[in-house]
Design a protein around this motif. Structure first.
Motif, PDB file in Angstrom:
ATOM      1  N   GLY A  29       0.824  -1.208   0.000  1.00  0.00           N
ATOM      2  CA  GLY A  29       0.000   0.000   0.000  1.00  0.00           C
ATOM      3  C   GLY A  29       0.853   1.252   0.000  1.00  0.00           C
ATOM      4  O   GLY A  29       2.076   1.211  -0.148  1.00  0.00           O
ATOM      5  N   ARG A  30       0.171   2.369   0.181  1.00  0.00           N
ATOM      6  CA  ARG A  30       0.845   3.672   0.112  1.00  0.00           C
ATOM      7  C   ARG A  30       1.853   3.883   1.233  1.00  0.00           C
ATOM      8  O   ARG A  30       2.779   4.674   1.078  1.00  0.00           O
ATOM      9  N   ASP A  31       1.711   3.182   2.344  1.00  0.00           N
ATOM     10  CA  ASP A  31       2.672   3.326   3.447  1.00  0.00           C
ATOM     11  C   ASP A  31       4.033   2.761   3.073  1.00  0.00           C
ATOM     12  O   ASP A  31       5.050   3.197   3.598  1.00  0.00           O
ATOM     13  N   GLY A  32       4.049   1.768   2.200  1.00  0.00           N
ATOM     14  CA  GLY A  32       5.312   1.194   1.754  1.00  0.00           C
ATOM     15  C   GLY A  32       5.960   0.296   2.784  1.00  0.00           C
ATOM     16  O   GLY A  32       5.350  -0.074   3.791  1.00  0.00           O
ATOM     17  N   LEU A  33       7.215  -0.038   2.523  1.00  0.00           N
ATOM     18  CA  LEU A  33       7.989  -0.924   3.389  1.00  0.00           C
ATOM     19  C   LEU A  33       9.407  -0.387   3.544  1.00  0.00           C
ATOM     20  O   LEU A  33       9.987   0.106   2.579  1.00  0.00           O
ATOM     21  N   PRO A  34       9.972  -0.535   4.738  1.00  0.00           N
ATOM     22  CA  PRO A  34      11.393  -0.198   4.896  1.00  0.00           C
ATOM     23  C   PRO A  34      12.243  -1.140   4.052  1.00  0.00           C
ATOM     24  O   PRO A  34      11.875  -2.296   3.825  1.00  0.00           O
ATOM     25  N   ALA A  35      13.370  -0.649   3.590  1.00  0.00           N
ATOM     26  CA  ALA A  35      14.234  -1.424   2.711  1.00  0.00           C
ATOM     27  C   ALA A  35      14.597  -2.783   3.311  1.00  0.00           C
ATOM     28  O   ALA A  35      14.569  -3.798   2.609  1.00  0.00           O
ATOM     29  N   GLY A  36      14.926  -2.838   4.579  1.00  0.00           N
ATOM     30  CA  GLY A  36      15.306  -4.102   5.208  1.00  0.00           C
ATOM     31  C   GLY A  36      14.173  -5.110   5.224  1.00  0.00           C
ATOM     32  O   GLY A  36      14.381  -6.299   4.949  1.00  0.00           O
ATOM     33  N   GLU A  37      12.989  -4.641   5.529  1.00  0.00           N
ATOM     34  CA  GLU A  37      11.822  -5.528   5.539  1.00  0.00           C
ATOM     35  C   GLU A  37      11.502  -6.011   4.126  1.00  0.00           C
ATOM     36  O   GLU A  37      11.153  -7.173   3.919  1.00  0.00           O
ATOM     37  N   LEU A  38      11.661  -5.136   3.175  1.00  0.00           N
ATOM     38  CA  LEU A  38      11.435  -5.498   1.778  1.00  0.00           C
ATOM     39  C   LEU A  38      12.447  -6.555   1.328  1.00  0.00           C
ATOM     40  O   LEU A  38      12.084  -7.529   0.661  1.00  0.00           O
ATOM     41  N   ALA A  39      13.695  -6.397   1.720  1.00  0.00           N
ATOM     42  CA  ALA A  39      14.729  -7.375   1.369  1.00  0.00           C
ATOM     43  C   ALA A  39      14.414  -8.743   1.966  1.00  0.00           C
ATOM     44  O   ALA A  39      14.549  -9.767   1.289  1.00  0.00           O
ATOM     45  N   ARG A  40      13.969  -8.764   3.232  1.00  0.00           N
ATOM     46  CA  ARG A  40      13.613 -10.040   3.863  1.00  0.00           C
ATOM     47  C   ARG A  40      12.418 -10.681   3.157  1.00  0.00           C
ATOM     48  O   ARG A  40      12.417 -11.876   2.881  1.00  0.00           O
ATOM     49  N   ALA A  41      11.393  -9.881   2.857  1.00  0.00           N
ATOM     50  CA  ALA A  41      10.194 -10.414   2.207  1.00  0.00           C
ATOM     51  C   ALA A  41      10.504 -10.935   0.808  1.00  0.00           C
ATOM     52  O   ALA A  41       9.941 -11.938   0.374  1.00  0.00           O
ATOM     53  N   ALA A  42      11.395 -10.263   0.109  1.00  0.00           N
ATOM     54  CA  ALA A  42      11.758 -10.670  -1.252  1.00  0.00           C
ATOM     55  C   ALA A  42      12.790 -11.785  -1.249  1.00  0.00           C
ATOM     56  O   ALA A  42      12.998 -12.442  -2.271  1.00  0.00           O
ATOM     57  N   GLY A  43      13.464 -11.989  -0.122  1.00  0.00           N
ATOM     58  CA  GLY A  43      14.524 -12.981  -0.059  1.00  0.00           C
ATOM     59  C   GLY A  43      15.698 -12.610  -0.934  1.00  0.00           C
ATOM     60  O   GLY A  43      16.345 -13.473  -1.524  1.00  0.00           O
ATOM     61  N   ALA A  44      15.965 -11.306  -1.006  1.00  0.00           N
ATOM     62  CA  ALA A  44      17.022 -10.815  -1.893  1.00  0.00           C
ATOM     63  C   ALA A  44      18.142 -10.177  -1.084  1.00  0.00           C
ATOM     64  O   ALA A  44      17.882  -9.502  -0.091  1.00  0.00           O
ATOM     65  N   PRO A  45      19.393 -10.363  -1.508  1.00  0.00           N
ATOM     66  CA  PRO A  45      20.495  -9.655  -0.862  1.00  0.00           C
ATOM     67  C   PRO A  45      20.316  -8.141  -1.043  1.00  0.00           C
ATOM     68  O   PRO A  45      19.699  -7.690  -2.018  1.00  0.00           O
ATOM     69  N   ALA A  46      20.866  -7.384  -0.111  1.00  0.00           N
ATOM     70  CA  ALA A  46      20.695  -5.929  -0.126  1.00  0.00           C
ATOM     71  C   ALA A  46      21.148  -5.288  -1.433  1.00  0.00           C
ATOM     72  O   ALA A  46      20.466  -4.416  -1.978  1.00  0.00           O
ATOM     73  N   ASN A  47      22.288  -5.733  -1.963  1.00  0.00           N
ATOM     74  CA  ASN A  47      22.777  -5.105  -3.201  1.00  0.00           C
ATOM     75  C   ASN A  47      21.887  -5.423  -4.398  1.00  0.00           C
ATOM     76  O   ASN A  47      21.674  -4.584  -5.268  1.00  0.00           O
ATOM     77  N   THR A  48      21.334  -6.632  -4.442  1.00  0.00           N
ATOM     78  CA  THR A  48      20.414  -7.010  -5.522  1.00  0.00           C
ATOM     79  C   THR A  48      19.131  -6.202  -5.414  1.00  0.00           C
ATOM     80  O   THR A  48      18.633  -5.665  -6.411  1.00  0.00           O
ATOM     81  N   LEU A  49      18.597  -6.108  -4.199  1.00  0.00           N
ATOM     82  CA  LEU A  49      17.375  -5.342  -3.985  1.00  0.00           C
ATOM     83  C   LEU A  49      17.584  -3.878  -4.343  1.00  0.00           C
ATOM     84  O   LEU A  49      16.723  -3.254  -4.970  1.00  0.00           O
ATOM     85  N   SER A  50      18.719  -3.344  -3.979  1.00  0.00           N
ATOM     86  CA  SER A  50      19.030  -1.952  -4.289  1.00  0.00           C
ATOM     87  C   SER A  50      19.003  -1.714  -5.794  1.00  0.00           C
ATOM     88  O   SER A  50      18.426  -0.724  -6.271  1.00  0.00           O
ATOM     89  N   ALA A  51      19.581  -2.616  -6.561  1.00  0.00           N
ATOM     90  CA  ALA A  51      19.587  -2.488  -8.018  1.00  0.00           C
ATOM     91  C   ALA A  51      18.175  -2.616  -8.577  1.00  0.00           C
ATOM     92  O   ALA A  51      17.776  -1.845  -9.470  1.00  0.00           O
ATOM     93  N   GLN A  52      17.389  -3.559  -8.047  1.00  0.00           N
ATOM     94  CA  GLN A  52      16.019  -3.721  -8.503  1.00  0.00           C
ATOM     95  C   GLN A  52      15.191  -2.466  -8.224  1.00  0.00           C
ATOM     96  O   GLN A  52      14.432  -2.002  -9.084  1.00  0.00           O
ATOM     97  N   LEU A  53      15.342  -1.912  -7.029  1.00  0.00           N
ATOM     98  CA  LEU A  53      14.595  -0.711  -6.661  1.00  0.00           C
ATOM     99  C   LEU A  53      15.017   0.499  -7.491  1.00  0.00           C
ATOM    100  O   LEU A  53      14.190   1.337  -7.848  1.00  0.00           O
ATOM    101  N   ALA A  54      16.295   0.585  -7.816  1.00  0.00           N
ATOM    102  CA  ALA A  54      16.776   1.693  -8.650  1.00  0.00           C
ATOM    103  C   ALA A  54      16.137   1.638 -10.030  1.00  0.00           C
ATOM    104  O   ALA A  54      15.717   2.670 -10.578  1.00  0.00           O
ATOM    105  N   ILE A  55      16.027   0.448 -10.591  1.00  0.00           N
ATOM    106  CA  ILE A  55      15.414   0.296 -11.913  1.00  0.00           C
ATOM    107  C   ILE A  55      13.922   0.631 -11.850  1.00  0.00           C
ATOM    108  O   ILE A  55      13.391   1.349 -12.702  1.00  0.00           O
ATOM    109  N   LEU A  56      13.225   0.127 -10.833  1.00  0.00           N
ATOM    110  CA  LEU A  56      11.798   0.419 -10.682  1.00  0.00           C
ATOM    111  C   LEU A  56      11.552   1.907 -10.448  1.00  0.00           C
ATOM    112  O   LEU A  56      10.617   2.486 -11.007  1.00  0.00           O
TER     113      LEU A  56
END
Length: 119
Positions: A29-56
Motif C-alpha cells: 500500500g501507500r505506506d510502503g515498506l522499509p528497505a530491510g523488511e522489503l529485502a527479507r520479504a523478497a529474499g534478496a540480498p541488499a545489493n540485488t534489492l538496491s539495483a532492482q529498486l533503482a530500476i523500478l
C-alpha cells in the motif's frame, strides 16, 4: 504516455525479481515498506534489492522517502495507473463490454484486499 516511457516501465517489470519486488510494494500500500523488511520479504540480498529498486524507481514505478534512519519504498501508483491506462487505451472501440470485465476485476482486487478503499 510516450511509447518510450511505456517500454521503460514494461522492461522494468520484465524480470522475475523486480516483478516480485513491485508486487510486494503494491501489496504494502501507500505506506510502503522499509528497505530491510522489503529485502527479507523478497529474499534478496541488499545489493540485488538496491539495483532492482533503482530500476523500478527510474522507470516511475517505485518511490522512496526517508523516515529517520530508514528508507521507505512504495509503489508509484500514478506511474502504475498511467501504464495500465496506456495499455488499455482504445481497447473498447466503442464497445464498453469488452473492457468492463477488466475494470471490474481491477476494482474488486484493490477493494477486497483493502477493506473497500482503493489504494
Amino acid at each position: 504516455m510516450e511509447i518510450e516511457t511505456a517500454l521503460k516501465r514494461l522492461s522494468a517489470l520484465a524480470q522475475q525479481g523486480r516483478l516480485e519486488v513491485f508486487r510486494l510494494l503494491v501489496q504494502a500500500g501507500r505506506d510502503g515498506l522499509p528497505a530491510g523488511e522489503l529485502a527479507r520479504a523478497a529474499g534478496a540480498p541488499a545489493n540485488t534489492l538496491s539495483a532492482q529498486l533503482a530500476i523500478l524507481t527510474n522507470a516511475g514505478l517505485a518511490r522512496s522517502r526517508r523516515e529517520g534512519r530508514s528508507i521507505i519504498y512504495s509503489a508509484d501508483y500514478d506511474g502504475m495507473g498511467d501504464l495500465l491506462l496506456y495499455l488499455m487505451q482504445d481497447c473498447c472501440q466503442g464497445r464498453p463490454e469488452v473492457c468492463a470485465p477488466l475494470a471490474a476485476a481491477a476494482a474488486q482486487s484493490c477493494c477486497d484486499q483493502n477493506e473497500g478503499t482503493l489504494q
